[in-house]
Structure formats: C-alpha cells, structure tokens
Design a protein around this motif. Structure first.
Motif, PDB file in Angstrom:
ATOM      1  N   PRO A 169      95.170  47.174  99.843  1.00 33.62           N
ATOM      2  CA  PRO A 169      93.920  46.841  99.145  1.00 33.62           C
ATOM      3  C   PRO A 169      93.799  45.378  98.756  1.00 33.62           C
ATOM      4  O   PRO A 169      92.693  44.854  98.693  1.00 33.62           O
ATOM      5  N   ARG A 170      94.941  44.687  98.513  1.00 38.31           N
ATOM      6  CA  ARG A 170      94.825  43.300  98.084  1.00 38.31           C
ATOM      7  C   ARG A 170      94.260  42.422  99.194  1.00 38.31           C
ATOM      8  O   ARG A 170      93.673  41.371  98.910  1.00 38.31           O
ATOM      9  N   THR A 171      94.418  42.836 100.447  1.00 37.41           N
ATOM     10  CA  THR A 171      93.816  42.081 101.539  1.00 37.41           C
ATOM     11  C   THR A 171      92.297  42.150 101.452  1.00 37.41           C
ATOM     12  O   THR A 171      91.594  41.157 101.630  1.00 37.41           O
ATOM     13  N   TRP A 217      90.606  42.742  98.717  1.00 34.16           N
ATOM     14  CA  TRP A 217      90.208  41.959  97.550  1.00 34.16           C
ATOM     15  C   TRP A 217      90.183  40.470  97.872  1.00 34.16           C
ATOM     16  O   TRP A 217      89.321  39.730  97.376  1.00 34.16           O
ATOM     17  N   THR A 268      87.048  39.818  99.821  1.00 32.98           N
ATOM     18  CA  THR A 268      85.910  39.882  98.906  1.00 32.98           C
ATOM     19  C   THR A 268      85.797  38.617  98.068  1.00 32.98           C
ATOM     20  O   THR A 268      84.702  38.064  97.889  1.00 32.98           O
ATOM     21  N   ALA A 269      86.928  38.143  97.556  1.00 33.90           N
ATOM     22  CA  ALA A 269      86.921  36.912  96.762  1.00 33.90           C
ATOM     23  C   ALA A 269      86.477  35.720  97.604  1.00 33.90           C
ATOM     24  O   ALA A 269      85.742  34.839  97.126  1.00 33.90           O
TER      25      ALA A 269
END
Length: 278
Positions: free
Chosen positions: A11-13, A15, A18-19
């Motif tokens: 999920p951090r990818t 995020w 998205t950022a």
C-alpha cells in the motif's frame, strides 16, 4: 520475482503515487499562494510575510473593475447556462428518441472542440454579423461554452430518473409542468448545483474565449492578468491569483453545503413515522 511483485504491490507504493499526483496538482498553487505574502518583489526568493501585495491589489482600481466584470459575467453565464442546459437535457432524454442521440452527440462534440477554434469562430461570427464586441458578446460566448457542460452533467442524471414517478404525480392530479417542477427538478438538484458550479468556474477563469470576444472597455480578470504579465510578472499577480483560488474554493464549499442541505430536506424521518404507526 514473487518477492519483487509483493514489494511493489504494498500500500505504501500507492500512497507514494497518490502523494506525487497531489503534489503535481497543488504544488504550483501553493507556490503562488506562498509568494503572494512575500515581503519583497522577488519571485524566486521568499523574504518574509507581508500583505503589501494584497493592499496593492485593493488599491488597483483597474484590477478591481476587471474582477467585478468577471464575477458579473460568470453569474449571468451560470444562470443562463443552467436554465438552457436543463431544458436541453429534458429535450434529449424525454424528447423524440430519433433525435435524442444525434443531439447528445453534437453536445459532446461541443465539449471536446478546441477552445481556440471556438474563440476564433465566435470572433468571425460576430464580425460577419456586424456585432460590436462588448459585455454582451462575452456573455454569449461563455454561455456557448458552458451550456454543453451543463447539458452533459444534467443529462447523465436525468437519464437515471424513473419517469414513472412523474406519471404517478400526474395521475394524482398534477399537470405535466407541475410533475416536472415538483418531482424531477428536486431530484436533479445535486446535478443542477454541480453544473452551476462548473459553469461559474469555467466562466470566471476563462481566458481564451474572453480574449477573442471581450472587445473594448474593461476586460475580464484573466485578460487583465495576461496584459500585465506581457511586460513582466508582478507580485500582484500572485495576490490576485490567490484571491481567485479563494473565490473558487468558497463557491465549491457553498455548493456542497447547498447540496447537503437539500438532501437532508428530502430525506424522510422514518423513525417518526414508525413511532406513529406503533
């Protein structure tokens, strides 16, 4: 191979992506907003907070006149576009099926038409008809631009409404016009508010169409800003850009509040009815 794919799918990818997208969308606006408070006239170095450029904008009578013209044109354009676009949507959805699809296709074609070509075409049309470019031609040009977007938004919502509800209202004694006004229009209120918001924003910050059709007199704000930056970028442009951003955000918040209040009024209180029945 499986480990690399699992690491990529974390999920951090998402995020991070998205950022990155949000930074690409809002970082330029943030820079403009920040440098509108710059205490110096530098556009590359921030030397401290100051409201001097906002005071300069408030003291600039020509800038305020252009802002007033843009707001007035946007309000008139919004009202006319929403009324005509709503009528056009009813004609497309509730009219003759043989003409509905061709008309809808022509409306979509108007949406994707390059705005530069539209501005030149409007300029040539007004010139051929002998119409002097003025505030009226500016409003007509903006209406021709916004009405297609209004029709697309309202048509998509109107096509989802059950026509039998209006027929039931007519069976209960309502006329055709009353059934549309009392049943269909309240159901279309979120779409109408959304299309009105879209029309206002499109008209308020429109430059290309305004440049070709504004004529003499006080120009709208985007044309005024363009005439200013032709001879060098002034920090006042940052201040007026921040003001335009604030106006746009306020319009969005107001539209959301109106849509939410309208939804609450239309929601029945089933708990009270159940208590009455019991």
């Amino acid at each position: 191979m499986g480990t690399r794919r699992a690491a990529f799918d974390r999920p951090r990818t998402l995020w991070g992506v998205t950022a990155l997208v949000l930074a690409l969308l809002y970082l330029p606006l943030g820079v403009v907003f920040l440098y509108s408070f710059n205490s110096s006239s530098s556009l590359v170095q921030f030397d401290g907070f100051s409201f001097q450029w906002y005071r300069a904008v408030l003291d600039n009578g020509q800038m305020l006149d252009s802002l007033r013209v843009s707001v007035e044109v946007a309000v008139v354009t919004t009202v006319v576009s929403v009324v005509l676009g709503t009528l056009l949507s009813f004609g497309v959805v509730r009219g003759m099926a043989a003409l509905g699809r061709p008309v809808q296709a022509s409306v979509l074609l108007r949406v994707v038409t390059p705005e530069t070509a539209t501005g030149v075409a409007l300029l040539l049309m007004f010139t051929q008809l002998g119409v002097t470019l003025s505030r009226v031609t500016l409003v007509l040009a903006h209406v021709s631009l916004c009405i297609a977007f209004v029709a697309v938004v309202i048509t998509s919502r109107l096509s989802q409404l059950n026509h039998e509800v209006e027929e039931a209202a007519m069976d209960l004694g309502a006329t055709r016009l009353q059934s549309v006004w009392l049943v269909a229009i309240p159901a279309l209120r979120p779409a109408i508010v959304s299309s009105a918001l879209l029309s206002f924003v499109l008209s308020f910050d429109n430059f290309i169409t305004s440049f070709f059709t504004s004529g003499i007199g006080v120009p709208p704000l985007p044309v005024r800003i363009y005439s200013m930056i032709r001879y060098g970028v002034s920090p006042e442009v940052n201040a007026i850009g921040a003001c335009m951003l604030v106006i746009t955000v306020l319009v969005i918040v107001l539209a959301m509040l109106v849509a939410r209040l309208g939804g609450r009024r239309r929601t029945p209180d089933f708990r009270q009815e159940d208590a009455t029945i019991v």
